[in-house]
Design an enzyme around this catalytic site. Sequence first.
Site, PDB file in Angstrom:
ATOM      1  N   ARG A   1     -11.895  -7.548 -16.650  1.00 54.53           N
ATOM      2  CA  ARG A   1     -12.960  -6.684 -16.718  1.00 54.53           C
ATOM      3  C   ARG A   1     -12.850  -5.644 -17.896  1.00 54.53           C
ATOM      4  NH1 ARG A   1     -13.076  -2.108 -12.150  1.00 54.53           N
ATOM      5  NH2 ARG A   1     -11.528  -1.090 -13.592  1.00 54.53           N
TER       6      ARG A   1
ATOM      7  N   ASN B   1     -13.971   0.319  -3.915  1.00 56.81           N
ATOM      8  CA  ASN B   1     -13.566   1.777  -4.001  1.00 56.81           C
ATOM      9  C   ASN B   1     -14.745   2.468  -4.376  1.00 56.81           C
ATOM     10  OD1 ASN B   1     -11.064   0.629  -3.377  1.00 56.81           O
ATOM     11  ND2 ASN B   1     -10.055   1.209  -5.400  1.00 56.81           N
ATOM     12  N   ASP B   2     -15.585   1.989  -5.431  1.00 57.29           N
ATOM     13  CA  ASP B   2     -16.750   2.567  -5.939  1.00 57.29           C
ATOM     14  C   ASP B   2     -17.902   2.435  -5.213  1.00 57.29           C
ATOM     15  OD1 ASP B   2     -16.004   4.259  -7.947  1.00 57.29           O
ATOM     16  OD2 ASP B   2     -16.195   2.480  -9.300  1.00 57.29           O
TER      17      ASP B   2
ATOM     18  N   GLU C   1     -20.563  -2.845  -7.450  1.00 54.71           N
ATOM     19  CA  GLU C   1     -19.996  -1.494  -6.974  1.00 54.71           C
ATOM     20  C   GLU C   1     -20.749  -0.486  -6.873  1.00 54.71           C
ATOM     21  OE1 GLU C   1     -16.649  -0.508  -9.566  1.00 54.71           O
ATOM     22  OE2 GLU C   1     -17.827  -1.506 -11.271  1.00 54.71           O
TER      23      GLU C   1
ATOM     24  N   HIS D   1      11.113 -10.063  29.277  1.00 54.46           N
ATOM     25  CA  HIS D   1       9.537 -10.589  28.884  1.00 54.46           C
ATOM     26  C   HIS D   1       8.896  -9.197  28.608  1.00 54.46           C
ATOM     27  CE1 HIS D   1       9.986 -10.570  33.277  1.00 54.46           C
ATOM     28  NE2 HIS D   1       9.026  -9.785  32.926  1.00 54.46           N
TER      29      HIS D   1
ATOM     30  N   CYS E   1     -12.338  -6.945  -4.862  1.00 55.08           N
ATOM     31  CA  CYS E   1     -11.003  -6.276  -5.401  1.00 55.08           C
ATOM     32  C   CYS E   1     -11.516  -4.796  -4.789  1.00 55.08           C
ATOM     33  CB  CYS E   1     -11.195  -6.183  -7.003  1.00 55.08           C
ATOM     34  SG  CYS E   1     -12.754  -5.890  -7.754  1.00 55.08           S
TER      35      CYS E   1
ATOM     36  N   ARG F   1      -7.663  -4.409 -15.145  1.00 51.42           N
ATOM     37  CA  ARG F   1      -8.227  -3.107 -15.316  1.00 51.42           C
ATOM     38  C   ARG F   1      -7.825  -3.073 -16.785  1.00 51.42           C
ATOM     39  NH1 ARG F   1      -5.950  -1.769 -10.327  1.00 51.42           N
ATOM     40  NH2 ARG F   1      -7.436  -1.406  -8.654  1.00 51.42           N
TER      41      ARG F   1
ATOM     42  N   HIS G   1      11.869  15.540 -10.507  1.00 48.05           N
ATOM     43  CA  HIS G   1      12.056  14.105 -11.458  1.00 48.05           C
ATOM     44  C   HIS G   1      13.003  13.173 -10.922  1.00 48.05           C
ATOM     45  CE1 HIS G   1       9.651  16.391 -14.624  1.00 48.05           C
ATOM     46  NE2 HIS G   1       8.975  15.692 -14.029  1.00 48.05           N
TER      47      HIS G   1
ATOM     48  N   HIS H   1       1.495  21.354 -13.972  1.00 54.54           N
ATOM     49  CA  HIS H   1       2.984  21.269 -13.971  1.00 54.54           C
ATOM     50  C   HIS H   1       3.471  20.953 -15.172  1.00 54.54           C
ATOM     51  CE1 HIS H   1       2.455  17.037 -13.362  1.00 54.54           C
ATOM     52  NE2 HIS H   1       1.323  17.376 -12.771  1.00 54.54           N
TER      53      HIS H   1
ATOM     54  N   ARG I   1     -14.327  10.046  -3.408  1.00 57.34           N
ATOM     55  CA  ARG I   1     -13.204   9.336  -2.961  1.00 57.34           C
ATOM     56  C   ARG I   1     -11.986  10.154  -2.891  1.00 57.34           C
ATOM     57  NH1 ARG I   1     -13.551   4.741  -6.886  1.00 57.34           N
ATOM     58  NH2 ARG I   1     -11.917   5.186  -8.394  1.00 57.34           N
TER      59      ARG I   1
END
Lengths: 878, 99
Positions: free
Chosen positions: A452, A574-575, A551, A758, A622, A416, A309, A22, A585
């Site tokens: 990290r 995640n990892d 991880e 109720h 995390c 990160r 956009h 795109h 993933r």
Amino acid sequence: MNSESSNLREFVFDCGLRNGLHARPASHLADVANRYGAECQLKNLRNGLEGDLKSVLAMIAVDVRAADRCRVRVEGEDSEAACNELRRFIEQELPGCDEPLAQVAIKGNAEGLPRGLRSAGLQCHFGIPVSRGVGRGKAVILGSLALAAGQAAESPDSPEEERNRLHRALTQVRDRVQSSLVQNADITQRAILQAHAAILGDAGLRRELEERIALGRSAAGAVVDAGNHFAGLLNQSGSAYIRERTVDVREICAQLLEEVSEPGSQPPPIELDGPAVVVADILGPQQLLAFDRKWLKGIVLGSAGTTSHAMILARSLGIPAVAGLADATRLFAPGDEILVDANRGLVIPRCPAEAWRFYERERQAYCRREAVLSRFSMAPAVTADGRVLEIGANVSSAVDARHAFANGADGIGLFRTEFLFLHRSTPPSEDEQLAVYETAVGAAGGRPVILRTVDVGGDKPLPYLELPLERNPFLGCRGVRMYAGHEEMLRTQLRAVLRASAAGMVKVMAPMVSSLDEALWFKHQVALAKSELLARGAGFDTAIPIGAMIEVPSAAFILGALSAELDFFSIGTNDLSQYFFAVDRENAGLAELSDVRHPGFLALLKQIADELGMLGKWVGMCGEMAGEARNLPLLVGLGLNEISAVASEIPALKEKAAHLSAAGCRKLLAEAVRCGTATEVDRLLCGSAEVQAPRPLLDAGLVTLNSASRDKDEAIREMVDALYAAGRTDDPQRLEDAIWAREAVYATGLGFGLAVPHCKSDAVSANSIGVLKLKHAVEWGSLDGKPVSMVILLAMRDAGPDGFHMQVFSRLARMLMDESFRARLMSIADRHELVSQIGEELNAAVAPADEGQANGATQPQGSGVHGTDEVKWARIQG
Amino acid sequence: MRIVAVTACATGIAHTYMAAEQLEKTAKSLGHHIKVETQGAMGIENELSEKDISQAEGAILATDIEVERAERFQKIKTVRVPVQEAIKDPKGVIAKLQG
């Protein structure tokens, strides 16, 4: 790669962009091609379409979708250099130019309406909610961006004059975009403006324009024709994302048209002078940015695009927007008062007073909820039985860090740092990094910040690292594995991290550690960086904690050895989950196979947490698992020291933690790891009564006196909102529906001016008694036919046996049959007094023989969140 | 007279107990002896035994739902009413049993 002619080169690649090729990635690719004199052609081998690599528009028209195989052919003097660079760029950088796939939003519908709106008998229109929020204002109807040249097109001057006119227009429009770029610091807005600048400079567009003028068209006619030509090409794309780029071409051509036309022949720009809702079929991003933000309260679009956009901008600017209202510009008249409910995908024209009132009351409820949440966000998260859980934030920049602490983060659980390294041609210098880390450490004000070290590799390639291409980058040279080849870059970063540690509580963490050797090597690098700084006389925390991400599954089974060398650990779910399940993933089709609530994964987490707990090591988590509130009981059950999540989730996580029982959560986790499937674990999570610490059935926050509710609908909604504000329901609309489902059997008005609605519903997260006293009695369909001035709501969880609470409810129901009890309740005009009165009488009735039960059912001293009364009460409940 | 009764409403949270309370209070004030079994969200409470039922002269079943173990009342004079009626007019409900 070489072919017959020495000047002709070509190669084939598969498109790795999820949204296809795109405008934005194409503009980067065109930048590269334009550096060379050689002709560069792109051919899509799927559909046979071909286009100029130097033209963004031509490339987009080739309609390259994800995984399409394409051929690049380069011919000319410098074809070898051009080919090599294009190939390198396409393989290494182009995949990083993409953005996440758009969320599929669902069109609003009448069934989804809350009762308060349904009963108002509204006339409303449904669309796709694109950018959340509610806004209202007078309708401003925009004309379409359809290109019509008007008179100018019919009587061209000489080609020379028309060409000059066109070039002036191109320069003027381009200067305007450039000056907005200079003034604009927002990343989203800049990216979009840059894409527009690229279209203005596009070789394909220029060629189309020039050719038409050479054939004797006017400048205006050429702009209209060229604009329609490219819009037509883009519209044929199989990708909705690319079709939505048509708007950008139209907008730019409309601007050019304005410049080349006689003054007055094009409609003047619209200035907003009061709260306004802009209605258009399509909307260009520059049109949107030109409106006064102060008055732009909402956007309604006819087109269904959610990733145009303009819509991306609306989301980033927080302007409520609903798209996909067919014929939008004909549904409303200019000046109509319009309400845009972009939470539900709903537009209400000529908004009636009842609907105003509904939304105003909803806004107030939302504010009350925010106020309650902010009380939790600024205090540490402590479970009802006293277990502290740090709630940190995942951030990528110093700005993120400031935002996180404003949201109540107890620390930065994951910074990160690789985001400092992306989109540039050389790595950031030590001082450059230091400035960012110091800002974050300054915002932390003594709270810990885990930095990290850079985690890049095949999935996030950096051009200046010259990493080898890999067939499977996620299993390749990434994280700590690539440091050995780039020691100087790592040590520069470690020196910056160490220097930042002089200013506060900094910890340093290595990504992707899978072996003891890697941990030792990383430690050694920190030691070398320290001695380099010592030699320089620079200050740092000599005892800076050094940790590792967990991880890679192999690390999870050498924790004893790692713990002997490292100070702390953070589980990167995640990892860890993608390596554990052998599931990519990024592959949405396999998402079900890598559910983090899979009992096998929970068992792995439990093994990690248990072992590190025994070793006395700090362990956090995390990754996305930590940010999802429904996982919290499992995470508390793991006994983690910390979880780190996206900043906006922190207040809700802290509130939820406060109502959990750590002991109950441990039992839940022990049961969960014995399950067979993630579905069984989900059922456990929903059904377990033990994980929730008992809360008082009634407190002052659930009592409303002098309610201005005008009817039964509003009264019930107001009580539901009170439960929502107190965090006793996650789904107010479903709770409201459950109460009304019971009313549908027969009305709960008992007579004597009293109603007792109720329900038993899983929308209730804590058993609750609500009390509402009305300023003006309302009709309730009571047994005695008389209106109701006091309402008592009994809301019961639909989970597990809860004998004591049910006993309290049944006792209260019986007591309400006593005229003198009712009279006492009616006469009390103070919330706290009402709570203690009901509490005392209930406790006496439920357990008359046991003195210890005093205060058992309620919390007399009002709304204290962590008050001792609650603790005492909790003990009695057990 | 000696009366036994069962109350049971749809959700078993409120009306079951309100009706029981009304029947107990009213029967006592009229000089009757009454025992009311509730079938609510807590299950069966104050359960009527065979003896309770055999000694009673009549039973009131104030229920909106199927009564559990309804067969217990086959051999006894029984009045069935909606729960609401027992709340609104307990006297009238008891009178039905006498009539």
